[in-house]
Scaffold this motif. Structure first.
Motif, PDB file in Angstrom:
ATOM      1  N   LEU A  48       0.773  -1.235   0.000  1.00 28.38           N
ATOM      2  CA  LEU A  48       0.000   0.000   0.000  1.00 28.38           C
ATOM      3  C   LEU A  48       0.808   1.291   0.000  1.00 28.38           C
ATOM      4  N   PRO A  49       2.084   1.291   0.413  1.00 27.82           N
ATOM      5  CA  PRO A  49       2.755   2.565   0.645  1.00 27.82           C
ATOM      6  C   PRO A  49       2.732   3.562  -0.512  1.00 27.82           C
ATOM      7  N   LYS A  50       2.765   3.116  -1.756  1.00 26.26           N
ATOM      8  CA  LYS A  50       2.778   4.069  -2.865  1.00 26.26           C
ATOM      9  C   LYS A  50       1.365   4.463  -3.297  1.00 26.26           C
ATOM     10  N   LYS A  51       0.380   3.838  -2.684  1.00 26.65           N
ATOM     11  CA  LYS A  51      -1.000   4.123  -3.079  1.00 26.65           C
ATOM     12  C   LYS A  51      -1.738   4.916  -2.013  1.00 26.65           C
ATOM     13  N   ILE A  52      -1.693   4.413  -0.787  1.00 27.69           N
ATOM     14  CA  ILE A  52      -2.217   5.148   0.373  1.00 27.69           C
ATOM     15  C   ILE A  52      -1.036   5.254   1.321  1.00 27.69           C
ATOM     16  N   HIS A  53      -0.425   6.409   1.338  1.00 31.34           N
ATOM     17  CA  HIS A  53       0.797   6.567   2.117  1.00 31.34           C
ATOM     18  C   HIS A  53       0.494   6.539   3.617  1.00 31.34           C
ATOM     19  N   LEU A  54       1.272   5.776   4.344  1.00 31.38           N
ATOM     20  CA  LEU A  54       1.124   5.694   5.796  1.00 31.38           C
ATOM     21  C   LEU A  54       2.244   6.483   6.452  1.00 31.38           C
ATOM     22  N   SER A  55       1.873   7.372   7.358  1.00 31.22           N
ATOM     23  CA  SER A  55       2.859   8.114   8.142  1.00 31.22           C
ATOM     24  C   SER A  55       2.521   7.955   9.614  1.00 31.22           C
ATOM     25  N   ILE A  56       3.528   7.700  10.396  1.00 36.97           N
ATOM     26  CA  ILE A  56       3.366   7.733  11.841  1.00 36.97           C
ATOM     27  C   ILE A  56       3.815   9.129  12.264  1.00 36.97           C
ATOM     28  N   SER A  57       2.919   9.865  12.878  1.00 31.94           N
ATOM     29  CA  SER A  57       3.204  11.284  13.094  1.00 31.94           C
ATOM     30  C   SER A  57       3.334  11.642  14.570  1.00 31.94           C
ATOM     31  N   GLY A  58       3.846  12.836  14.784  1.00 33.35           N
ATOM     32  CA  GLY A  58       3.777  13.446  16.100  1.00 33.35           C
ATOM     33  C   GLY A  58       2.370  13.984  16.304  1.00 33.35           C
ATOM     34  N   CYS A  59       2.195  14.764  17.336  1.00 30.90           N
ATOM     35  CA  CYS A  59       0.861  15.254  17.713  1.00 30.90           C
ATOM     36  C   CYS A  59       0.152  15.929  16.540  1.00 30.90           C
ATOM     37  N   LEU A  60      -1.093  15.499  16.300  1.00 31.68           N
ATOM     38  CA  LEU A  60      -1.913  16.068  15.244  1.00 31.68           C
ATOM     39  C   LEU A  60      -2.852  17.155  15.759  1.00 31.68           C
ATOM     40  N   GLY A  61      -2.854  17.362  17.052  1.00 27.71           N
ATOM     41  CA  GLY A  61      -3.644  18.458  17.619  1.00 27.71           C
ATOM     42  C   GLY A  61      -4.708  18.067  18.622  1.00 27.71           C
ATOM     43  N   PRO A  62      -5.702  17.266  18.202  1.00 23.78           N
ATOM     44  CA  PRO A  62      -6.819  17.003  19.128  1.00 23.78           C
ATOM     45  C   PRO A  62      -6.517  15.870  20.113  1.00 23.78           C
ATOM     46  N   CYS A  63      -5.552  16.089  20.974  1.00 23.13           N
ATOM     47  CA  CYS A  63      -5.105  15.057  21.914  1.00 23.13           C
ATOM     48  C   CYS A  63      -6.247  14.494  22.747  1.00 23.13           C
ATOM     49  N   ASP A  64      -7.216  15.363  23.089  1.00 23.32           N
ATOM     50  CA  ASP A  64      -8.297  14.906  23.952  1.00 23.32           C
ATOM     51  C   ASP A  64      -9.127  13.805  23.303  1.00 23.32           C
ATOM     52  N   ALA A  65      -9.064  13.677  21.989  1.00 21.77           N
ATOM     53  CA  ALA A  65      -9.806  12.610  21.304  1.00 21.77           C
ATOM     54  C   ALA A  65      -9.108  11.259  21.465  1.00 21.77           C
ATOM     55  N   SER A  66      -7.824  11.261  21.740  1.00 30.72           N
ATOM     56  CA  SER A  66      -7.039  10.054  21.997  1.00 30.72           C
ATOM     57  C   SER A  66      -6.951   9.142  20.770  1.00 30.72           C
TER      58      SER A  66
END
Ligand code: FES
Length: 132
Positions: free
Chosen positions: A50-68
């Protein structure tokens, strides 16, 4: 400067990108959040090619931490935030959805099982600067 000006930078195109948060809160079991199966996601994405079709990234904080345990899906000019993923089956549904997108050659609707995890990230009508 407008963010909508033509950009001369080019890159390979994908159907979309999935960002799985592993920031200051998401996946932090020491803070009481459910684990995020990062190694499983990475190996499953590769196994399913899948990586070249739907790219997967493991990211740092995306903002809405309270959503968990937040996931952000980007495609075209759109963004879908998911929050509160707490079971491996949720991540399996995400991988299955990405596989369906690959097989269809386009973004297909999210599975019903992930719909309850959609979250509204932004206000509907931004208030203009200076407006009271
Ligand atoms: S740590 Fe995931 S949204 Fe902040």
């Amino acid at each position: 400067m407008s963010v909508h000006t033509a950009c001369p930078v080019t890159t390979r195109k994908t159907l979309g990108q999935v960002l799985v948060c592993l920031g200051c809160c998401c996946g932090r079991t020491d803070k009481g959040h459910p684990p995020v199966p990062v190694d499983w996601l990475k190996s499953e994405w590769k196994r399913r090619m899948l990586p070249k079709k739907i790219h997967l990234s493991i990211s740092g904080c995306l903002g809405p931490c309270d959503a968990s345990n937040v996931v952000l899906i980007l495609y075209g000019q759109e963004a879908i935030f998911l929050g509160g993923l707490h079971e491996e089956t949720h991540y399996l549904a995400l991988a299955d959805w990405a596989t369906d997108c690959d097989h269809q050659g386009c973004l297909v609707p999210l599975p019903e099982s992930l719909e309850p995890f959609r979250l509204e990230r932004f206000v509907d009508e931004p208030v203009a600067a200076g407006a009271a």
